[in-house]
Scaffold this motif. Structure first.
Motif, PDB file in Angstrom:
ATOM      1  N   GLN A  15       7.594 -28.118  16.338  1.00  8.28           N
ATOM      2  CA  GLN A  15       6.638 -27.075  15.967  1.00  8.28           C
ATOM      3  C   GLN A  15       6.035 -27.376  14.593  1.00  8.28           C
ATOM      4  O   GLN A  15       4.831 -27.248  14.391  1.00  8.28           O
ATOM      5  N   GLN A  16       6.859 -27.791  13.651  1.00  9.44           N
ATOM      6  CA  GLN A  16       6.349 -28.121  12.321  1.00  9.44           C
ATOM      7  C   GLN A  16       5.399 -29.318  12.379  1.00  9.44           C
ATOM      8  O   GLN A  16       4.355 -29.319  11.714  1.00  9.44           O
ATOM      9  N   ALA A  17       5.738 -30.317  13.161  1.00 15.02           N
ATOM     10  CA  ALA A  17       4.868 -31.490  13.295  1.00 15.02           C
ATOM     11  C   ALA A  17       3.529 -31.095  13.910  1.00 15.02           C
ATOM     12  O   ALA A  17       2.472 -31.561  13.475  1.00 15.02           O
ATOM     13  N   ALA A  18       3.562 -30.214  14.895  1.00 11.19           N
ATOM     14  CA  ALA A  18       2.320 -29.759  15.528  1.00 11.19           C
ATOM     15  C   ALA A  18       1.456 -28.991  14.538  1.00 11.19           C
ATOM     16  O   ALA A  18       0.228 -29.151  14.511  1.00 11.19           O
ATOM     17  N   MET A  19       2.075 -28.170  13.693  1.00 15.30           N
ATOM     18  CA  MET A  19       1.314 -27.413  12.694  1.00 15.30           C
ATOM     19  C   MET A  19       0.658 -28.363  11.691  1.00 15.30           C
ATOM     20  O   MET A  19      -0.509 -28.180  11.328  1.00 15.30           O
ATOM     21  N   LEU A  20       1.389 -29.362  11.250  1.00 19.56           N
ATOM     22  CA  LEU A  20       0.855 -30.300  10.266  1.00 19.56           C
ATOM     23  C   LEU A  20      -0.249 -31.180  10.848  1.00 19.56           C
ATOM     24  O   LEU A  20      -1.182 -31.560  10.145  1.00 19.56           O
ATOM     25  N   ALA A  21      -0.146 -31.498  12.122  1.00 21.43           N
ATOM     26  CA  ALA A  21      -1.126 -32.389  12.757  1.00 21.43           C
ATOM     27  C   ALA A  21      -2.349 -31.645  13.282  1.00 21.43           C
ATOM     28  O   ALA A  21      -3.356 -32.274  13.610  1.00 21.43           O
ATOM     29  N   ALA A  22      -2.282 -30.325  13.336  1.00 19.60           N
ATOM     30  CA  ALA A  22      -3.376 -29.547  13.923  1.00 19.60           C
ATOM     31  C   ALA A  22      -4.636 -29.654  13.070  1.00 19.60           C
ATOM     32  O   ALA A  22      -4.578 -29.585  11.849  1.00 19.60           O
ATOM     33  N   PRO A  23      -5.779 -29.799  13.726  1.00 17.60           N
ATOM     34  CA  PRO A  23      -7.047 -29.848  12.986  1.00 17.60           C
ATOM     35  C   PRO A  23      -7.435 -28.454  12.489  1.00 17.60           C
ATOM     36  O   PRO A  23      -6.880 -27.450  12.921  1.00 17.60           O
ATOM     37  N   ASP A  24      -8.412 -28.400  11.632  1.00 23.90           N
ATOM     38  CA  ASP A  24      -8.942 -27.137  11.121  1.00 23.90           C
ATOM     39  C   ASP A  24      -9.605 -26.388  12.277  1.00 23.90           C
ATOM     40  O   ASP A  24     -10.486 -26.916  12.952  1.00 23.90           O
ATOM     41  N   ARG A  25      -9.176 -25.169  12.526  1.00 25.10           N
ATOM     42  CA  ARG A  25      -9.684 -24.389  13.655  1.00 25.10           C
ATOM     43  C   ARG A  25     -10.699 -23.327  13.246  1.00 25.10           C
ATOM     44  O   ARG A  25     -11.160 -22.563  14.084  1.00 25.10           O
ATOM     45  N   ARG A  26     -11.049 -23.251  11.984  1.00 20.28           N
ATOM     46  CA  ARG A  26     -11.910 -22.161  11.522  1.00 20.28           C
ATOM     47  C   ARG A  26     -13.263 -22.124  12.234  1.00 20.28           C
ATOM     48  O   ARG A  26     -13.749 -21.046  12.580  1.00 20.28           O
ATOM     49  N   LYS A  27     -13.878 -23.260  12.471  1.00 18.56           N
ATOM     50  CA  LYS A  27     -15.186 -23.281  13.139  1.00 18.56           C
ATOM     51  C   LYS A  27     -15.070 -22.726  14.559  1.00 18.56           C
ATOM     52  O   LYS A  27     -15.899 -21.914  14.993  1.00 18.56           O
ATOM     53  N   ALA A  28     -14.053 -23.142  15.279  1.00 18.15           N
ATOM     54  CA  ALA A  28     -13.852 -22.648  16.646  1.00 18.15           C
ATOM     55  C   ALA A  28     -13.515 -21.163  16.641  1.00 18.15           C
ATOM     56  O   ALA A  28     -14.000 -20.405  17.489  1.00 18.15           O
ATOM     57  N   LEU A  29     -12.700 -20.727  15.688  1.00 17.00           N
ATOM     58  CA  LEU A  29     -12.354 -19.309  15.603  1.00 17.00           C
ATOM     59  C   LEU A  29     -13.580 -18.467  15.280  1.00 17.00           C
ATOM     60  O   LEU A  29     -13.734 -17.354  15.794  1.00 17.00           O
ATOM     61  N   ALA A  30     -14.457 -18.980  14.449  1.00 10.92           N
ATOM     62  CA  ALA A  30     -15.674 -18.250  14.075  1.00 10.92           C
ATOM     63  C   ALA A  30     -16.602 -18.041  15.267  1.00 10.92           C
ATOM     64  O   ALA A  30     -17.424 -17.122  15.268  1.00 10.92           O
ATOM     65  N   ALA A  31     -16.476 -18.865  16.287  1.00  7.48           N
ATOM     66  CA  ALA A  31     -17.342 -18.757  17.468  1.00  7.48           C
ATOM     67  C   ALA A  31     -16.809 -17.755  18.497  1.00  7.48           C
ATOM     68  O   ALA A  31     -17.509 -17.435  19.464  1.00  7.48           O
ATOM     69  N   LEU A  32     -15.611 -17.254  18.303  1.00  8.58           N
ATOM     70  CA  LEU A  32     -15.039 -16.310  19.262  1.00  8.58           C
ATOM     71  C   LEU A  32     -15.814 -15.001  19.257  1.00  8.58           C
ATOM     72  O   LEU A  32     -16.217 -14.502  18.208  1.00  8.58           O
ATOM     73  N   ARG A  53      -3.759 -14.131   7.437  1.00  5.47           N
ATOM     74  CA  ARG A  53      -4.976 -13.588   6.823  1.00  5.47           C
ATOM     75  C   ARG A  53      -6.158 -14.523   7.064  1.00  5.47           C
ATOM     76  O   ARG A  53      -7.261 -14.095   7.400  1.00  5.47           O
ATOM     77  N   ALA A  54      -5.932 -15.829   6.914  1.00  7.82           N
ATOM     78  CA  ALA A  54      -7.007 -16.804   7.129  1.00  7.82           C
ATOM     79  C   ALA A  54      -7.485 -16.787   8.577  1.00  7.82           C
ATOM     80  O   ALA A  54      -8.690 -16.878   8.849  1.00  7.82           O
ATOM     81  N   THR A  55      -6.555 -16.641   9.512  1.00  9.68           N
ATOM     82  CA  THR A  55      -6.926 -16.580  10.927  1.00  9.68           C
ATOM     83  C   THR A  55      -7.771 -15.345  11.190  1.00  9.68           C
ATOM     84  O   THR A  55      -8.830 -15.420  11.827  1.00  9.68           O
ATOM     85  N   ALA A  56      -7.313 -14.201  10.701  1.00  9.06           N
ATOM     86  CA  ALA A  56      -8.062 -12.957  10.917  1.00  9.06           C
ATOM     87  C   ALA A  56      -9.438 -13.014  10.261  1.00  9.06           C
ATOM     88  O   ALA A  56     -10.422 -12.526  10.828  1.00  9.06           O
ATOM     89  N   GLU A  57      -9.527 -13.611   9.096  1.00  5.71           N
ATOM     90  CA  GLU A  57     -10.819 -13.728   8.410  1.00  5.71           C
ATOM     91  C   GLU A  57     -11.768 -14.673   9.142  1.00  5.71           C
ATOM     92  O   GLU A  57     -12.981 -14.504   9.090  1.00  5.71           O
ATOM     93  N   ALA A  58     -11.210 -15.648   9.851  1.00  3.10           N
ATOM     94  CA  ALA A  58     -12.042 -16.627  10.546  1.00  3.10           C
ATOM     95  C   ALA A  58     -12.657 -16.079  11.833  1.00  3.10           C
ATOM     96  O   ALA A  58     -13.689 -16.564  12.281  1.00  3.10           O
ATOM     97  N   VAL A  59     -12.018 -15.072  12.434  1.00  2.26           N
ATOM     98  CA  VAL A  59     -12.512 -14.514  13.698  1.00  2.26           C
ATOM     99  C   VAL A  59     -13.341 -13.273  13.396  1.00  2.26           C
ATOM    100  O   VAL A  59     -12.836 -12.315  12.809  1.00  2.26           O
ATOM    101  N   PRO A  60     -14.611 -13.266  13.777  1.00  3.87           N
ATOM    102  CA  PRO A  60     -15.458 -12.102  13.499  1.00  3.87           C
ATOM    103  C   PRO A  60     -14.874 -10.812  14.079  1.00  3.87           C
ATOM    104  O   PRO A  60     -14.545 -10.748  15.263  1.00  3.87           O
ATOM    105  N   GLY A  61     -14.711  -9.814  13.217  1.00  6.73           N
ATOM    106  CA  GLY A  61     -14.233  -8.506  13.664  1.00  6.73           C
ATOM    107  C   GLY A  61     -12.758  -8.414  13.976  1.00  6.73           C
ATOM    108  O   GLY A  61     -12.299  -7.399  14.499  1.00  6.73           O
ATOM    109  N   ALA A  62     -11.979  -9.441  13.675  1.00  4.58           N
ATOM    110  CA  ALA A  62     -10.553  -9.424  13.995  1.00  4.58           C
ATOM    111  C   ALA A  62      -9.834  -8.348  13.192  1.00  4.58           C
ATOM    112  O   ALA A  62     -10.192  -8.034  12.061  1.00  4.58           O
ATOM    113  N   LYS A  63      -8.804  -7.777  13.808  1.00  5.03           N
ATOM    114  CA  LYS A  63      -7.954  -6.814  13.130  1.00  5.03           C
ATOM    115  C   LYS A  63      -6.665  -7.515  12.743  1.00  5.03           C
ATOM    116  O   LYS A  63      -6.040  -8.194  13.557  1.00  5.03           O
TER     117      LYS A  63
END
Length: 92
Positions: A15-32, A53-63
């Motif tokens: 799980q830690q390796a997957a988190m470190l290797a994951a690409p930046d998802r902000r652009k994709a999250l912003a399109a939701l 907080r960063a995830t919620a801020e990246a998704v428009p209107g997220a709670k």
């Protein structure tokens, strides 16, 4: 009702390796364009609250719902009503 989780010490490393290797998802999250609820514990040592907080801020209107004293993994019974209420509200 409760359940017994499998003991897999290597799982944490994967799980830690997957988190470190994951690409930046902000652009994709912003399109939701769907109702989004981010629930996170304030004492999660694996995914820090700033990540929620960063995830919620990246998704428009997220709670964002921060659950005091909750860590990573199974959620304690005390927060189930908070989780259920928020899931039901966003599902409506």
């Amino acid at each position: 009702m409760s359940f017994q989780r499998a003991h897999d010490p290597a799982g944490k490393l994967r799980q830690q390796a997957a988190m470190l290797a994951a690409p930046d998802r902000r652009k994709a999250l912003a399109a939701l364009q769907l109702p989004t609820l981010v629930m996170h514990g304030t004492v999660d040592p694996m995914i820090r609250p700033a990540g929620a907080r960063a995830t919620a801020e990246a998704v428009p209107g997220a709670k964002l719902v921060m659950m005091p004293g909750v860590g990573h993994g199974a959620f304690p019974r005390e927060v189930w009503p908070i989780m259920i209420d928020n899931i039901c509200a966003i599902a409506e």
